[in-house]
Design a protein around this motif. Structure first.
Motif, PDB file in Angstrom:
ATOM      1  N   MET A  30      -6.559   5.824  -4.758  1.00  0.00           N
ATOM      2  CA  MET A  30      -6.181   4.415  -4.659  1.00  0.00           C
ATOM      3  C   MET A  30      -6.851   3.565  -5.735  1.00  0.00           C
ATOM      4  SD  MET A  30      -3.851   4.055  -2.489  1.00  0.00           S
ATOM      5  CE  MET A  30      -3.273   5.654  -3.109  1.00  0.00           C
ATOM      6  N   ARG A  31      -8.083   3.931  -6.152  1.00  0.00           N
ATOM      7  CA  ARG A  31      -8.702   3.197  -7.264  1.00  0.00           C
ATOM      8  C   ARG A  31      -7.948   3.474  -8.549  1.00  0.00           C
ATOM      9  NH1 ARG A  31     -10.526   2.282  -3.193  1.00  0.00           N
ATOM     10  NH2 ARG A  31      -8.655   0.965  -3.358  1.00  0.00           N
ATOM     11  N   LEU A  32      -7.438   4.699  -8.690  1.00  0.00           N
ATOM     12  CA  LEU A  32      -6.610   5.010  -9.851  1.00  0.00           C
ATOM     13  C   LEU A  32      -5.335   4.173  -9.841  1.00  0.00           C
ATOM     14  CD1 LEU A  32      -6.015   6.712 -12.362  1.00  0.00           C
ATOM     15  CD2 LEU A  32      -5.070   8.475 -10.852  1.00  0.00           C
ATOM     16  N   CYS A  33      -4.741   4.014  -8.676  1.00  0.00           N
ATOM     17  CA  CYS A  33      -3.545   3.158  -8.553  1.00  0.00           C
ATOM     18  C   CYS A  33      -3.876   1.712  -8.889  1.00  0.00           C
ATOM     19  CB  CYS A  33      -2.983   3.249  -7.135  1.00  0.00           C
ATOM     20  SG  CYS A  33      -2.231   4.839  -6.720  1.00  0.00           S
ATOM     21  N   SER A  80      -3.280  -2.857 -12.669  1.00  0.00           N
ATOM     22  CA  SER A  80      -3.914  -3.973 -13.365  1.00  0.00           C
ATOM     23  C   SER A  80      -3.340  -4.196 -14.754  1.00  0.00           C
ATOM     24  CB  SER A  80      -5.426  -3.746 -13.471  1.00  0.00           C
ATOM     25  OG  SER A  80      -5.714  -2.605 -14.270  1.00  0.00           O
ATOM     26  N   PHE A  81      -2.551  -3.238 -15.253  1.00  0.00           N
ATOM     27  CA  PHE A  81      -1.911  -3.371 -16.554  1.00  0.00           C
ATOM     28  C   PHE A  81      -0.418  -3.614 -16.352  1.00  0.00           C
ATOM     29  CE2 PHE A  81      -5.611  -0.710 -17.355  1.00  0.00           C
ATOM     30  CZ  PHE A  81      -6.167  -1.311 -18.478  1.00  0.00           C
ATOM     31  N   PRO A  82       0.174  -4.487 -17.153  1.00  0.00           N
ATOM     32  CA  PRO A  82       1.636  -4.648 -17.085  1.00  0.00           C
ATOM     33  C   PRO A  82       2.323  -3.323 -17.417  1.00  0.00           C
ATOM     34  CG  PRO A  82       0.635  -6.431 -18.342  1.00  0.00           C
ATOM     35  CD  PRO A  82      -0.449  -5.416 -18.108  1.00  0.00           C
ATOM     36  N   ALA A  83       3.378  -3.046 -16.675  1.00  0.00           N
ATOM     37  CA  ALA A  83       4.061  -1.751 -16.849  1.00  0.00           C
ATOM     38  C   ALA A  83       4.567  -1.577 -18.275  1.00  0.00           C
ATOM     39  CB  ALA A  83       5.211  -1.641 -15.859  1.00  0.00           C
ATOM     40  N   ILE A  84       5.141  -2.626 -18.834  1.00  0.00           N
ATOM     41  CA  ILE A  84       5.704  -2.500 -20.181  1.00  0.00           C
ATOM     42  C   ILE A  84       4.604  -2.287 -21.210  1.00  0.00           C
ATOM     43  CG2 ILE A  84       5.656  -4.971 -20.649  1.00  0.00           C
ATOM     44  CD1 ILE A  84       8.379  -2.450 -21.688  1.00  0.00           C
ATOM     45  N   TRP A 117       4.872   5.977 -11.054  1.00  0.00           N
ATOM     46  CA  TRP A 117       4.476   6.797  -9.910  1.00  0.00           C
ATOM     47  C   TRP A 117       3.624   6.025  -8.909  1.00  0.00           C
ATOM     48  CZ3 TRP A 117      -0.603   7.541  -8.661  1.00  0.00           C
ATOM     49  CH2 TRP A 117      -1.555   7.259  -9.655  1.00  0.00           C
ATOM     50  N   VAL A 118       2.985   4.931  -9.350  1.00  0.00           N
ATOM     51  CA  VAL A 118       2.043   4.208  -8.489  1.00  0.00           C
ATOM     52  C   VAL A 118       2.750   3.640  -7.261  1.00  0.00           C
ATOM     53  CG1 VAL A 118       0.409   2.303  -8.384  1.00  0.00           C
ATOM     54  CG2 VAL A 118       0.605   3.664 -10.469  1.00  0.00           C
ATOM     55  N   LEU A 119       3.930   3.076  -7.435  1.00  0.00           N
ATOM     56  CA  LEU A 119       4.651   2.483  -6.303  1.00  0.00           C
ATOM     57  C   LEU A 119       4.982   3.530  -5.247  1.00  0.00           C
ATOM     58  CD1 LEU A 119       7.075   0.077  -8.201  1.00  0.00           C
ATOM     59  CD2 LEU A 119       4.976  -0.509  -6.989  1.00  0.00           C
TER      60      LEU A 119
END
Length: 302
Positions: A128-131, A136-140, A175-177
């Motif tokens: 979860m910390r990895l997620c 914390s970064f914009p996907a694009i 993959w995070v979602l």
């Protein structure tokens, strides 16, 4: 036919038939997919055949405009390629990249979310910390970074290498979602009686996760995957528009929009408008299907 009839008699099939927006969106999506798959056979021209290209045909308007010709129904681009043909081929590339990245994202996210939610403890905290870091970064921005690193490692990347870099870029941001969604559902399922009973009789953790918990958490995953297909296609088009996607000579929807942007104010609006319209049509139809599927799988709305 019997399988189709049984599906239509089910709750989801009945909901599909009674929802006009769902079957209209499915029809549009099906036409787009068939057009992309059958592009080599139904396209009026082959945009990859350089022998058939003529720069004298560059920037011809659609057939209904002055100087338009019936040989190029939607006009031509800056290289003299038929717009209808390049849109069909470009849609195929965008769909392949989008579907592949969504499939990989779903597999990675479901596995990590299932393990995180079922095992708990330090494994759950670490994943979860990895997620949280990824969110914390914009996907694009992450996709641009990964695509840029890939292009730096493979400066002359063409074909499959370029597509691979693009798929990896979208997968690492998608993959995070799935992981967070599956983790939340798994935390609920692991407290239920059937899981406790399986533990009491000595069923292994792996078997419980795969045979019992996984089927019960796939509903939200299917809804999320349907919606994420549109997001992945738009991300691919965005990366291609920014120049870090597929090679510029490859007619994907993103490269077509980027190329047409240079000629938009010169009057050749069709080079970017028609690929953009196809992109919007695909995204809208997929999102409508995702909304219907979400409502159909929600027992509170039945």
């Amino acid at each position: 036919m019997q399988a189709i009839r049984r599906w239509l008699d089910s709750d989801i099939g009945f909901s599909f038939v009674k929802t006009p927006s769902a079957w209209m969106a499915a029809l549009i999506a099906l036409l787009c997919v068939l057009g992309a798959l059958l592009a080599p056979w139904i396209s009026p021209h082959n945009p990859f055949d350089l022998a058939t290209l003529d720069l004298m045909n560059a920037e011809l308007p659609p057939v209904w405009m002055e100087d338009g010709t019936s040989d190029f129904v939607l006009g031509t681009d800056d290289q003299g390629r038929d717009m209808l043909s390049v849109i069909l081929y470009g849609t195929r590339i965008s769909l392949v990249v989008g579907l592949t990245s969504v499939l990989l994202s779903a597999v990675i996210g479901v596995v990590l979310g299932l393990v995180s939610g079922f095992l708990g403890g330090w494994v759950d905290a670490l994943l979860m910390r990895l997620c949280d870091v990824m969110l914390s970064f914009p996907a694009i921005l992450v996709a641009l970074m990964i695509a840029g690193v890939g292009r730096a490692i493979f400066p002359n990347s063409e074909g499959m290498v370029a597509y691979g870099v693009l798929v990896v870029s979208i997968t690492l941001t998608g993959w995070v979602l799935y992981a967070r969604t599956v983790r939340g559902s798994t935390l609920v399922e692991r407290q239920k009686e059937y899981v406790q009973a399986a533990r009491v009789i000595g069923v292994s953790r792996l078997r419980i996760m795969l045979r019992h918990v996984l089927p019960n958490v796939m509903g939200p995953v299917l809804v999320l995957a349907t919606i994420q297909v549109a997001t992945a296609i738009i991300t691919e088009a965005t990366l291609s528009y920014l120049g870090v996607g597929v090679p510029p000579t490859t007619p994907s929807l993103g490269t077509l929009i980027r190329t047409g942007n240079d000629y938009l104010f010169a009057g050749s609006w069709w080079i970017s408008i028609f690929p953009g319209a196809m992109l919007v049509l695909i995204a809208l139809s997929v999102n409508l299907l995702g909304d219907w599927l979400r409502d159909a799988l929600n027992p509170k709305l039945q």
